[in-house]
Design a protein around this motif. Sequence first.
Motif, PDB file in Angstrom:
ATOM      1  N   ARG A 150     -10.866  -4.354  15.583  1.00 46.36           N
ATOM      2  CA  ARG A 150      -9.840  -3.525  16.214  1.00 46.36           C
ATOM      3  C   ARG A 150      -8.493  -4.236  16.203  1.00 46.36           C
ATOM      4  NH1 ARG A 150     -10.933  -0.064  21.728  1.00 46.36           N
ATOM      5  NH2 ARG A 150      -8.964   1.086  21.798  1.00 46.36           N
ATOM      6  N   ALA A 151      -8.501  -5.535  16.458  1.00 39.83           N
ATOM      7  CA  ALA A 151      -7.269  -6.322  16.385  1.00 39.83           C
ATOM      8  C   ALA A 151      -6.731  -6.351  14.957  1.00 39.83           C
ATOM      9  CB  ALA A 151      -7.528  -7.738  16.891  1.00 39.83           C
ATOM     10  N   ALA A 171       0.819  -1.213   0.000  1.00 38.93           N
ATOM     11  CA  ALA A 171       0.000   0.000   0.000  1.00 38.93           C
ATOM     12  C   ALA A 171       0.853   1.262   0.000  1.00 38.93           C
ATOM     13  CB  ALA A 171      -0.917   0.004   1.215  1.00 38.93           C
ATOM     14  N   VAL A 172       0.411   2.252  -0.772  1.00 39.38           N
ATOM     15  CA  VAL A 172       1.037   3.567  -0.720  1.00 39.38           C
ATOM     16  C   VAL A 172       0.223   4.490   0.185  1.00 39.38           C
ATOM     17  CG1 VAL A 172      -0.194   4.483  -2.754  1.00 39.38           C
ATOM     18  CG2 VAL A 172       2.056   5.386  -2.136  1.00 39.38           C
ATOM     19  N   LEU A 173      -1.046   4.156   0.385  1.00 38.80           N
ATOM     20  CA  LEU A 173      -1.927   4.891   1.282  1.00 38.80           C
ATOM     21  C   LEU A 173      -2.910   3.898   1.887  1.00 38.80           C
ATOM     22  CD1 LEU A 173      -3.609   8.311   0.728  1.00 38.80           C
ATOM     23  CD2 LEU A 173      -5.008   6.405   1.473  1.00 38.80           C
ATOM     24  N   PHE A 174      -3.134   4.015   3.187  1.00 42.53           N
ATOM     25  CA  PHE A 174      -4.079   3.139   3.881  1.00 42.53           C
ATOM     26  C   PHE A 174      -5.108   4.013   4.580  1.00 42.53           C
ATOM     27  CE2 PHE A 174      -5.383   0.883   7.816  1.00 42.53           C
ATOM     28  CZ  PHE A 174      -5.957  -0.232   7.236  1.00 42.53           C
ATOM     29  N   SER A 175      -6.383   3.786   4.239  1.00 42.75           N
ATOM     30  CA  SER A 175      -7.471   4.595   4.795  1.00 42.75           C
ATOM     31  C   SER A 175      -8.459   3.713   5.553  1.00 42.75           C
ATOM     32  CB  SER A 175      -8.200   5.337   3.666  1.00 42.75           C
ATOM     33  OG  SER A 175      -9.302   6.053   4.177  1.00 42.75           O
ATOM     34  N   PHE A 176      -8.964   4.254   6.642  1.00 46.66           N
ATOM     35  CA  PHE A 176      -9.973   3.557   7.439  1.00 46.66           C
ATOM     36  C   PHE A 176     -10.747   4.598   8.229  1.00 46.66           C
ATOM     37  CE2 PHE A 176      -6.478   4.304  10.212  1.00 46.66           C
ATOM     38  CZ  PHE A 176      -7.030   4.494  11.473  1.00 46.66           C
ATOM     39  N   GLY A 177     -11.872   4.176   8.785  1.00 47.03           N
ATOM     40  CA  GLY A 177     -12.668   5.052   9.627  1.00 47.03           C
ATOM     41  C   GLY A 177     -12.679   4.564  11.063  1.00 47.03           C
ATOM     42  N   ALA A 223      -2.796  -4.427  10.899  1.00 54.25           N
ATOM     43  CA  ALA A 223      -2.614  -3.761   9.615  1.00 54.25           C
ATOM     44  C   ALA A 223      -1.558  -2.663   9.724  1.00 54.25           C
ATOM     45  CB  ALA A 223      -3.940  -3.185   9.131  1.00 54.25           C
ATOM     46  N   TRP A 224      -1.610  -1.857  10.778  1.00 52.26           N
ATOM     47  CA  TRP A 224      -0.628  -0.783  10.954  1.00 52.26           C
ATOM     48  C   TRP A 224       0.792  -1.344  10.976  1.00 52.26           C
ATOM     49  CZ3 TRP A 224      -3.760   1.383  15.658  1.00 52.26           C
ATOM     50  CH2 TRP A 224      -4.858   2.118  15.182  1.00 52.26           C
ATOM     51  N   GLU A 225       0.962  -2.517  11.565  1.00 51.74           N
ATOM     52  CA  GLU A 225       2.294  -3.123  11.654  1.00 51.74           C
ATOM     53  C   GLU A 225       2.814  -3.592  10.298  1.00 51.74           C
ATOM     54  OE1 GLU A 225       1.672  -6.299  14.371  1.00 51.74           O
ATOM     55  OE2 GLU A 225       1.509  -5.018  16.141  1.00 51.74           O
ATOM     56  N   LEU A 226       1.890  -3.936   9.395  1.00 47.13           N
ATOM     57  CA  LEU A 226       2.269  -4.515   8.107  1.00 47.13           C
ATOM     58  C   LEU A 226       2.524  -3.470   7.022  1.00 47.13           C
ATOM     59  CD1 LEU A 226      -0.296  -7.463   8.073  1.00 47.13           C
ATOM     60  CD2 LEU A 226       2.193  -7.693   8.216  1.00 47.13           C
ATOM     61  N   LEU A 227       2.051  -2.264   7.211  1.00 46.50           N
ATOM     62  CA  LEU A 227       2.167  -1.241   6.176  1.00 46.50           C
ATOM     63  C   LEU A 227       3.626  -0.827   5.960  1.00 46.50           C
ATOM     64  CD1 LEU A 227      -0.838   0.990   7.274  1.00 46.50           C
ATOM     65  CD2 LEU A 227      -0.764  -0.514   5.272  1.00 46.50           C
ATOM     66  N   PRO A 228       4.003  -0.506   4.721  1.00 45.77           N
ATOM     67  CA  PRO A 228       5.361  -0.018   4.457  1.00 45.77           C
ATOM     68  C   PRO A 228       5.639   1.268   5.224  1.00 45.77           C
ATOM     69  CG  PRO A 228       4.219  -0.567   2.410  1.00 45.77           C
ATOM     70  CD  PRO A 228       3.193  -0.604   3.490  1.00 45.77           C
ATOM     71  N   PRO A 229       6.899   1.543   5.552  1.00 47.20           N
ATOM     72  CA  PRO A 229       7.228   2.750   6.327  1.00 47.20           C
ATOM     73  C   PRO A 229       6.787   4.050   5.664  1.00 47.20           C
ATOM     74  CG  PRO A 229       9.091   1.240   6.269  1.00 47.20           C
ATOM     75  CD  PRO A 229       8.076   0.691   5.319  1.00 47.20           C
TER      76      PRO A 229
END
Length: 305
Positions: free
Chosen positions: A130-131, A114-120, A136-142
Amino acid sequence: MDNERYIVAAGEIVVDNFGNRLCPGGAPANFAWHARLFGRRSLMVSAAGDDELGDLIRGYCRDSLETELQSSSWPTGEVLVSGSGDAVSYHILEDRAWDHLEMRPETVRVLKNAVLFSFGTLMARSPDSRAFLKRAWELLPPDCLIFCDVNFREHYYSWELLEEIFTACHMVKVNTEELEVITGLFGIPQGTPELRLSWLKERFRLRGLILTRGDRGSLVMENGEVSDLPALKAEVRDTVGAGDAFGAAYAASRLEGFSPYESHVIARFHARRVVENTGAWLPPGEPWQLTREQAAEIIAAAMRW
């Protein structure tokens, strides 16, 4: 999946039930749909049940939105919508498929690309989702931009949840009512919206904040820039999904290299198109995507006013 990086939205994908019609919806699904404004690949991660509404969702998405749509034994998400114009209310049915997202191998591959990750914020209303979000936050590219669209619905939020989410994000979008709630929850000193947004920005070291105010316009704060624009005149059909479209258009424009002000102008223009139609997604066949040249014309027109 190829190696192209793309926008990922995750969370609720639902059927908005207006009583006399059914429409696809869910804030992150709306974001994913509109984030394709400049043709970049956009993908929605969610779940739907093996039921009639699930079939309806799959049909909607087949030709309109790329998805990683998990099949679930839980029923498909549904929102009962009442009212019209600016007076819309929602009742979100509980324990739906999207409340039980699983971190499957294909989901991991999506998130890592992902280049951008969006959620509400609504996504985190259940322990399972929530888990999922934390993982997901841990897996996203820096270098992935994490975008949160605050969407307070009913009782599905708390100070603790917002503290966790804002700490993880780079950019946050709120509306006027949500800013008032956040002001109370965090004890932000009373002042202008800009001052309160500045407090949030510094407190959580956010890259940017977006405030939407309906027909009173919008305010964007990013990279030391602040732009406050009036709303464009519009023949409003309904406002469902307008804020999601605004946020998606802004993010898509920033990915294309437009400045915060330029992206703000484009987002405002695109949100007007949504409120002048019925439902959160624009009608099939409508030429709604933009080229860079068209975007430049929209920006130039705004600067002539």
